[in-house]
Write an enzyme that holds these catalytic residues in place. Structure first.
Site, short mmCIF file in Angstrom:
data_model
loop_
_atom_site.label_atom_id
_atom_site.label_comp_id
_atom_site.label_asym_id
_atom_site.label_seq_id
_atom_site.Cartn_x
_atom_site.Cartn_y
_atom_site.Cartn_z
N CYS A 6 47.84 110.44 85.58
CA CYS A 6 47.20 110.26 86.88
C CYS A 6 46.88 111.54 87.64
CB CYS A 6 47.92 109.24 87.74
SG CYS A 6 49.64 109.57 87.98
N ARG A 27 50.54 125.18 83.20
CA ARG A 27 50.34 124.57 81.87
C ARG A 27 51.48 123.61 81.55
NH1 ARG A 27 50.41 128.41 77.64
NH2 ARG A 27 48.66 129.51 78.60
N SER A 28 51.90 122.86 82.55
CA SER A 28 52.96 121.87 82.32
C SER A 28 52.44 120.77 81.40
CB SER A 28 53.40 121.27 83.65
OG SER A 28 52.38 120.42 84.14
N ASP A 78 49.73 130.26 82.25
CA ASP A 78 51.06 130.03 82.78
C ASP A 78 51.75 131.37 82.91
OD1 ASP A 78 52.07 130.73 80.32
OD2 ASP A 78 53.05 128.81 79.93
N ILE A 79 53.02 131.35 83.16
CA ILE A 79 53.72 132.59 83.48
C ILE A 79 53.73 133.56 82.30
CG2 ILE A 79 56.08 131.92 82.84
CD1 ILE A 79 56.76 132.87 85.85
#
Lengths: 313, 313
Positions: free
Chosen positions: A150, A185-186, A208-209
């Site tokens: 979602c 970028r989870s 991401d990190i």
């Protein structure tokens, strides 16, 4: 007349305005149903922010014609059992689990416990895998639509509202020519979002990190689905070449450097913390969406209706 | 399923499809008028291509409810006199002169001979100057709209049709965030077009055979109207950073280098010669408009209606 304009030309678009179309569609659909669908929220982390979000989901669900039931689970270890109870209950149509619970891989495991038929968040492996492979239906006959996660879906709807999707292009190619930088970028938002946008034709820098990756469908959208390659450019270089900057860093301290934003870019933040400097971003962006939570909840309830449709086929 | 798509995702959009909306609006307007407006075409160059174009204008004008009269002027030196005759004639509502005639500065002089009230091409100094200064009306009361040069206006309408103008942004800022390369800086198309697009918020690289200039309204669209600066980048660098490539090189030999086009860019050609390699451009562009002549004629006839409105105020 002076040659300088005083007003900043950036459009700041609140999530409520974008969500309206969907909440109205949802209301019209629930009004036609002979009984209300029930959404169950499972809260096991005792986090005040999660509790706020849970109560907010509840209010919205109730106002749009659903029954919402919040179950507070006193111990993390009892959550799995509660999920199975809700899976088996004929009175429950949709389930949302408020993460993080353990804050590690166990959360991913718990997410997979939710029945695919009740997974309003669209995080079941089957849904996520379909999304990565650009498969839009659950069945060969194309009667059951695959559910999309979602929050990434909410970002897509935000981009559609902002006119970033070009409706003149074929469905599935409507971001062709657009370059996007996503800072996050989870597994539940950043990576699926990069895949979704790349599958729709965009070139996506996913940061991401640790590093930056490129998601794209190749020259001339040669590939049916995106592929991923490592990016050797810096975040600054990526962002300066991007039409759209999307942030989702869950930190009060983090601010995306305004000087990396290309003049006239579109800026969207899906973190619950404001990742852009509100004042500064307006001076350079053409459109800015500071928060998207209301669109996300609308997508969650839309997924609930879709799950109901899939069951009735 | 194979990971590669076979079909090229580029949309090739014919000018007729874009013109349709305008020709229908024009037809609806002429149907309501108690007498037909007369457009006079003055042809003095004996060029077969110009003659073709003249007959094509005539056919379209007639089919949309106008009277079209072609006057062939046997000697170039007699053209000026014919223009004044048409200016003075109560039976003539609009005048189009088919250039080039002398092919030098005298053509610009001749264009200014056409009465401002009958200049359907929008090339009168007053119109062009208003356009450069982003002034949209002829009068302080804003009752008379300034006429826009018809080919640049046609390109704007093409860009609107293609969804490049973002209607969510304020009128006048709708190209904010877009970068455009235009190969042509003629006084009747390339330069006014660069100004129009920059006035609407775009960053425009205007290239001619000698150099490249940048037309823009500054950081944050700070300026009310565009300013122009010299560009130190090469055409390749400009084009590779551009969302839109527009060509107008009047030469059969010239082809825009396909390798300069950014993946997913929008390509538009307003030259009567095809400046893109039809096959190659489709492999890299997201949308391609090979010719725009039909839209230009629609704009010319729309200008004729607008001139009529301005007179009746």
């Amino acid at each position: 007349m002076s040659a300088e304009t005083s007003a900043v030309p950036c459009k700041v678009v609140p999530a409520s305005r974008i969500a309206k179309k969907y909440t109205e569609e949802i209301k019209a659909q629930t009004a036609k149903m002979d009984h209300k669908l029930t959404l169950v929220g499972l809260l096991a982390n005792g986090d005040p922010a999660a509790k706020m979000y849970a109560s907010w989901t509840g209010k919205t669900a109730n106002s749009l014609g659903f029954d919402y039931k919040l179950i507070e689970v006193p111990q993390k270890d009892l959550l799995e059992e509660e999920i199975y109870k809700a899976n088996d209950s004929a009175d429950v149509d949709g389930i949302i689990v408020y993460f993080p619970v353990f804050g590690d891989r166990q959360d991913q495991y718990l997410q997979q416990c939710v029945s695919i038929d009740k997974d309003v968040e669209g995080l079941n492996f089957k849904y996520v895998s379909n999304m990565y492979h650009n498969i839009r239906f659950l069945d060969q006959e194309h009667t059951k639509k695959s559910i999309l996660p979602c929050t990434p879906l909410a970002v897509v709807k935000v981009l559609e509202y902002l006119g970033v999707y070009n409706t003149l292009l074929d469905y599935g190619n409507r971001l062709y020519g657009k370059t996007v930088t996503i800072v996050n970028r989870s597994e539940i938002v950043g990576r699926p979002l990069a895949a979704l946008l790349a599958n729709d034709g965009a070139t996506v820098y996913s940061a991401d990190i640790n590093d930056i990756q490129i998601y794209e469908r190749g020259d001339g959208l040669r590939l049916r689905q995106h592929h991923v390659t490592d990016c050797t450019k810096t975040l600054e270089q990526c962002a300066k070449g991007s039409d759209i900057i999307i942030t989702g860093v869950p930190s009060k301290q983090y601010k995306f450097p305004t000087e990396y934003i290309k003049r006239g870019a579109v800026c969207i933040n899906f973190s619950s913390e404001k990742n852009f400097d509100d004042e500064a971003v307006r001076k350079v962006a053409s459109m800015y969406v500071p928060m998207i939570g209301k669109v996300t909840i609308a997508m969650l309830l839309r997924n609930l209706l879709r799950l109901r449709e899939n069951r009735s086929e």
